[in-house]
Design an enzyme around this catalytic site. Structure first.
Site, PDB file in Angstrom:
ATOM      1  N   ASP A 150      79.057  12.379  15.427  1.00 42.36           N
ATOM      2  CA  ASP A 150      80.247  13.181  15.103  1.00 42.36           C
ATOM      3  C   ASP A 150      81.386  12.328  14.569  1.00 42.36           C
ATOM      4  OD1 ASP A 150      78.948  15.469  15.913  1.00 42.36           O
ATOM      5  OD2 ASP A 150      80.023  15.666  17.807  1.00 42.36           O
ATOM      6  N   ARG A 188      89.653   9.252  29.012  1.00 41.79           N
ATOM      7  CA  ARG A 188      90.206   9.759  27.746  1.00 41.79           C
ATOM      8  C   ARG A 188      91.654   9.358  27.519  1.00 41.79           C
ATOM      9  NH1 ARG A 188      85.552   9.758  25.670  1.00 41.79           N
ATOM     10  NH2 ARG A 188      84.228  11.554  26.110  1.00 41.79           N
ATOM     11  N   ASP A 235      87.747  17.487  25.859  1.00 44.52           N
ATOM     12  CA  ASP A 235      88.303  16.219  25.398  1.00 44.52           C
ATOM     13  C   ASP A 235      89.399  16.377  24.357  1.00 44.52           C
ATOM     14  OD1 ASP A 235      86.923  14.621  27.140  1.00 44.52           O
ATOM     15  OD2 ASP A 235      85.189  14.429  25.831  1.00 44.52           O
ATOM     16  N   SER A 278      73.680  15.222  25.678  1.00 42.15           N
ATOM     17  CA  SER A 278      74.641  14.214  25.266  1.00 42.15           C
ATOM     18  C   SER A 278      75.169  13.502  26.502  1.00 42.15           C
ATOM     19  CB  SER A 278      75.779  14.856  24.478  1.00 42.15           C
ATOM     20  OG  SER A 278      76.704  15.432  25.354  1.00 42.15           O
TER      21      SER A 278
END
Lengths: 406, 406, 406, 406
Positions: A13, A93, A122, A182
């Site tokens: 991505d 994050r 996220d 993932s």
């Protein structure tokens, strides 16, 4: 020269975003920033390699120590948990976004890109930090916006389209079928999600786990370890002081061999979707278990009850990525006061998937031979009569009224 | 004829009370009531035998089914826990006292005796029920009052004195040294306390456990079980509907063989003392784990957060024995509403001390293929932009002000 | 025939929507629904008149009794408040939307329009109900989408543009400058907001108030009233049973004459904006004051403390318009249990802006001569010694440790 | 020489204690300590006079400034309230006890006496401090123990017996009938209780009030005042900085003239009794109202919600007198963090019993022209569509399931 800092993992991505922000968003200078919070070495190397191939100016920033000291340790002090999951992805994050901002400031960029879709958590965590620290910056999220069709409409990218697009720009990614799941990994935990794993009733296959041994595969004998805390922060393992990163790394290895740290929950995502999640976090589970046991020894009953609410609120804010929220700071002031007394050692037995507390000791224990005798001096059993007699007084009044038909 | 109903376990303390209430408190008719809530058969037989020898009118009352249905099941629905301990002793006390009151009413007694000391929790639980249901009754607690000395003062009984006194009245108890620990057992759990076990840092010896196998001694292969719930109440095990007592008994056996259900905590007693406690409660731990997993599937995020507070409050009231408290009834009304949807099955793997949820399924799940598609129809990823932009709005305002020096 | 039901107040915004949904959204059959929840007669007549002129099929639905019984009374039982404001606008919106759905079902419409902008709370409340009850329906919000420019972009409508557009479609609205403030009114309260009123430090001018007399203008002598509750619901005023609507209407008049019910707060809107708000709600303030006083008489201390949290949560859900949320139902089950005992009368003195409780009486009071004597029988003052001695035991242990340098 | 420090108010109860501790408890050196926290001058003079007559070594200690700074100001920051009552008596008790301990240390006394009975709250508050600060000290409570009868039993003293006993030891107190009510007064509030005032439904007669004017008797015109806060602490009135004691004294006078500060509640005492209480506390009510309004301006919604729980807990601990409880310190750490931003002014209108906020202003406001524009830059109304669409997502799923019969 329009510069953009791309929060970059090296995955498909974010790699697709490199040419995309050039072609569709008009940035001619793409800076990729990969923040090392403990993900696998090969992921970091892949990021460097792909960024190079795609012509980005790449930076790898080692933030492992910062991550443990300023993100994991506060999480320990707050028994950092969200619905049964020791907060891991969520607390990395903000740090990643923070480092991206630092780099943007250093290099004079005022735009950011990231590869988050519009369904997950996220995007909230990363953009909150970007908007907080650089409110004026432009933020681009190509995956969320979708692939532009010839007629101007947009639709979500498929994996196959992403691979074609990436390869057309110089990568060499084989067309495989949809990735089954993932993974997100940092020092504090590893999450595995997606595909059938999201179904509540699908028993996760053994192969998704990498850090923890499964049933029948753990070390055959129990191992007793001792963790020492100072002000609620783990400082030593088995009597040996370790720097934060080593302590977590070592404990991930040891506890993982005993199968400790697998978490399987239904999780409520920020947009309201309920999803099944699998985590493995051997160090986090072990340290949180130990920390709670030490708090139970040094805190009053009232503190334990109230701190449970404080911790829950902290966990929710951390899950949402609201790292600079004033309420979070207020809660941390409460927590810091409590942690002054969270000193001592906890002994745990690691075995077959469980970290069991088998002993705890603290100079701040609200239990001690001294205090026990202090207690016997001041307490004569017959004096409890009055206490017992008034126990539930209003509750009995109520019952009495009810019995009399009111 | 002054009649007294003695809440009777058959142990040394309550046995001493039989002659004591005659000699010191002037009761000539002693009725002993032993309520069977799942304690060992031999305890019940011993109670019958000793009551006979000491000349009491004895009754054994089988309350096992009542106990599970009206005390354990509500505890499941409330995820009944106090500081990490699945409430067991505490929820049996009200039932025991209640049965004593029934017998007193039947036989026309208006006085009660019990063997609790003045330091523990049980005096509160038992007397609360007695005072609630028969506020006019006289309550005698000889162990709490202590042994009368010739000069009229009182001092705590020693074990040796109790044995002498009991033997002098017809029992035949050998003088052994102080019992090392004391056990309380009912269908929902087994507590072992006292002596060195009260020290926070003393690793409990394997021999204190009776229901659960220890590390290295559990069944060698994992066992997957399925528990079915209706309205939050367990109704079937592995597809087979079982009556409440059988379900608990079976699960105690099965989960115990896998070592599930050991609890080791610091516990805050009602008078404010912190004591280390050991419990084993295989069925309770397994059922509570399953129940929580099912709630996580069918409840909204808001319900889960708020019910955690409701459950905590319920647990505290139950721990204190305030069984008829109006707040407890209010909380149960909340809980009942939630439980209407707590239907479905949970699959757990029992192995080496752990009951791990590996799947859950419910007609009331806030997750389903239907709903997922319903969701995709109503949600376009790009629409999350507005949500992300307003995320943490006040929090960012705060940061902005702080940065500008305010 | 594409039919749309327009949630219609008769104001400028919703009137503009009538031609708009025809011209821009392709509906050829516009049904306007005005729900009477106690707004001024002239508003309702204006809605009828404008709908007629603009060629809509119009319905006025009298929902006043439903509103009081099923929305205001539950609010009383929950002490319905959000940040100091007795929930009024917020609890009327669900009912209005609900009636729109009923009408749509009756007439076979599957689309809804409303006049809310994108900044406020009402879009959330109304659309939640529409999406809940008719998930498949199309929802149009022309004011939120903005005016379409020739190039296809959209921008917010100005008041002047709206007037021009409306007049061009047959209304006859004079061009005046921007309305200074906007009012929302129903039986339970009247909100005045907008313009300078949103500033935290602007003293609201006397002219914004319509239901309550201001300082210096109230009735010159105090008035004592008595409100009777059954199960937490007001049923009589000064000894006279009144139907719900009359009770609220009468009390609005009486308490308003004494200036009771003005509220001036900073309010956190759903999108995170903090806005200053002015309300007047004489009946609501009086009834909530009385209800709280009665609860203080009949509930235990534990119930009062916990219900405060329940009520706060209820208020938040009601503010957000989540009328069918399962948590709201759970909380209401708790509340219903408590309200069984909230019976009795409360005497208040209304005077100069204040409703002061001066007495309360209930058959369910946890206070009574009976109980006081019951208490003196069971309580000997000297018995409180033990209670006092154990008071703050852990707290003292903590202090002791701290003093000794730990 | 056996020395005792008597916590001394000069009232009948504590005066009786002077000869009693000599005659019955064998102390030959009685030190009386009267702590001035703002009670009436004549009470202090009476204490000095009576102590002299009864031969005690007397000390009057002026603690007014300490009281406001270290007890009232923290109460303001915590919005210090218990069930609707601004904590006043309860927060003075710890200071009084603390001063008694200081005097005892200074003079080498190791015993304390006080005049509290066994039914009230003050015995808990005073003894907690004594036991915390001097755990080894002896504590005598002659009123709680009761009058010794010839046969050794004890019974509560009657007022008439107390007067006789006091007069026999040198006082000259006229035999009047039972005092109708009892008053406690300090700078922060005045409580009036006892007799018929304890009945929930007895309208308190006007004569019990001394600090506040009643309806019809207040100043005839509204008065607007401005209070300035720094870090949550009031520092100036109408622009003039005042020392803490002057600020409270002045405000008691001003607000009292407008009838502000009467409180009439049902209060749950520590032993579980529900009693009707009347307070007047003009300064406290005014300052707490202003403080809350300022917090509403500078705190996030999340902070306001959570601080309400923090404050409630603080209030409960303060009510119980647990001044040194670690949880209280933890809560104060939270509060201190929030208060850093509670700076600014609040304008209130005092009139006819009400202190109404009419404006507030703060450099830390989460509202400002700046921020409003910051907001319009980042928020496009049409972007709220996504927010509205996800609003109540789980709640709608639930409803959908319920409709489909599950």
């Amino acid at each position: 020269m329009k510069k953009i800092v791309l929060v970059y993992s090296g995955g498909l991505d974010t790699s697709v975003c490199i040419p995309l922000v050039r072609e569709e968003y008009g940035f001619d200078h793409v800076i990729t920033v990969t923040v090392d919070v403990g993900q696998p070495e090969e992921d970091i190397r892949q990021a460097e390699e792909r960024a190079r191939r795609l012509g980005a100016e790449h930076y790898t920033i080692d933030a492992k120590q910062l991550f443990v000291e300023y993100f994991c340790w506060p999480a320990v002090r707050a028994n950092g948990d969200y619905e049964g999951y020791p907060l891991s992805t969520s607390i990395a994050r903000p740090l990643i976004a923070l480092k991206a901002v630092e780099k943007a400031r250093e290099l004079g960029a005022t735009a950011f890109g990231h590869g988050c879709t519009g369904k997950g958590n996220d995007q909230f965590r990363i953009e909150y930090i970007l908007r907080t620290l650089m409110p004026e910056a432009e933020i681009i999220a190509p995956m969320r916006e979708g692939r532009r069709l010839p007629d101007g409409r947009r639709e979500p990218w498929t994996r196959s389209e992403e691979i074609d697009y990436a390869n057309a720009h110089g990568l060499d990614i084989p067309q495989t079928k949809e990735r089954i799941w993932s993974v997100d990994e940092n020092l504090w935990g590893r999450s595995i999600e997606g595909g059938r794993l999201e179904e509540p009733d699908y028993a996760p296959p053994e192969e998704i786990f990498k850090w923890t041994r499964g049933p029948g595969n753990c070390l055959p004998t129990p191992q007793t370890i001792t963790i020492e805390f100072e002000q609620g922060v783990p400082v030593a393992l088995d009597g040996q002081r370790l720097d934060p990163v080593s302590l977590v790394t070592t404990l991930n290895r040891i506890a993982g061999q005993h199968g400790v740290g697998r978490i399987d929950i239904m999780e409520d995502r920020m947009l309201g979707l309920k999803v099944r999640e699998n985590y493995e976090c051997p160090a986090a589970v072990t340290l949180l278990t130990a920390h709670r046991a030490l708090e139970a020894l040094v805190c009053t009953q009232g503190e334990l009850k109230f701190k449970a609410m404080v911790d829950r609120e902290w966990g929710e804010l951390a899950y949402k990525g609201l790292w600079f929220d004033p309420l979070k700071e207020d809660l941390e002031a409460f927590i810091a006061r409590v942690q002054e007394r969270v000193n001592g050692v906890v002994h745990l037995r690691l075995f077959q998937g469980t970290a069991s507390v088998i002993g705890r000791n603290s100079p701040n224990a609200l239990y001690s031979a001294d205090l026990a005798s202090f207690d016997s001096k001041t307490f004569d059993q017959s004096e409890s009569l009055g206490i017992v007699k008034t126990h539930g007084l209003q509750s009995r009044m109520y019952f009495h009224l009810r019995q009399s038909g009111r």
